[in-house]
Design a protein around this motif. Structure first.
Motif, PDB file in Angstrom:
ATOM      1  N   TYR A  87      54.262  55.649  38.466  1.00  0.00           N
ATOM      2  CA  TYR A  87      54.627  56.380  37.249  1.00  0.00           C
ATOM      3  C   TYR A  87      54.243  55.513  36.061  1.00  0.00           C
ATOM      4  CZ  TYR A  87      57.785  59.418  34.471  1.00  0.00           C
ATOM      5  OH  TYR A  87      58.328  60.321  33.582  1.00  0.00           O
ATOM      6  N   ILE A  90      53.609  55.436  31.749  1.00  0.00           N
ATOM      7  CA  ILE A  90      53.794  56.044  30.434  1.00  0.00           C
ATOM      8  C   ILE A  90      52.730  55.463  29.515  1.00  0.00           C
ATOM      9  CG2 ILE A  90      55.321  56.387  28.457  1.00  0.00           C
ATOM     10  CD1 ILE A  90      57.692  55.856  30.366  1.00  0.00           C
ATOM     11  N   ILE A  94      52.441  61.003  30.322  1.00  0.00           N
ATOM     12  CA  ILE A  94      52.861  60.363  31.564  1.00  0.00           C
ATOM     13  C   ILE A  94      51.968  60.801  32.709  1.00  0.00           C
ATOM     14  CG2 ILE A  94      55.241  59.976  30.849  1.00  0.00           C
ATOM     15  CD1 ILE A  94      56.064  62.457  32.406  1.00  0.00           C
TER      16      ILE A  94
END
Length: 138
Positions: free
Chosen positions: A52, A54, A82
């Motif tokens: 993940y 950002i 994201i």
């Protein structure tokens, strides 16, 4: 309330991140920060988490224009995009919907800027989906 615009693709995670950054650059955005949530949660908490990232994206001319209209807009910048793995093996690319984001400022002078950023983010998502194999959701 929907607050993101998104696309889901099938591909290698790092390739999707690279394609997303390239598409952002093509639309005039620089990535000011790149936060690896998986690594951060592992380091700070010892917890496992899906891949993940950002990406803090900024288009300087549009940011300048927006800040001139609303000095507190900086609290909402940069716009986050994201990239994360889904439970079914796809990779989601999701961008904050600037129309929703600047709506909280209640300043009509920001509407045209939000619309411009929204259109650019839509093209970013389309570019990523065109470069990689879109999932059946798209």
């Amino acid at each position: 309330m929907e607050y993101t615009i998104q696309t889901s693709v099938i591909g290698e995670f790092d390739d999707v991140v690279d394609a997303t950054i390239a598409a952002l650059e093509d639309e005039g955005f620089g990535v000011l920060c790149d936060i690896d949530i998986q690594a951060t949660l592992d380091e700070k908490l010892g917890e496992e988490f899906r891949r993940y990232r950002i990406l803090g994206a900024c288009n300087p001319p549009l940011a300048y224009e927006g800040l001139n209209e609303e000095i507190e807009l900086g609290a909402l910048l940069p716009c986050n995009v994201i990239v994360y793995e889904t439970d079914d093996g796809e990779v989601m690319v999701s961008a904050v919907d600037p129309q929703q984001l600047v709506g909280i400022a209640d300043n009509e002078a920001l509407d045209s800027i939000a619309n411009e950023v929204h259109e650019r983010f839509e093209r970013v998502l389309d570019s990523v989906a065109d470069e990689l194999e879109p999932s059946s959701e798209n």
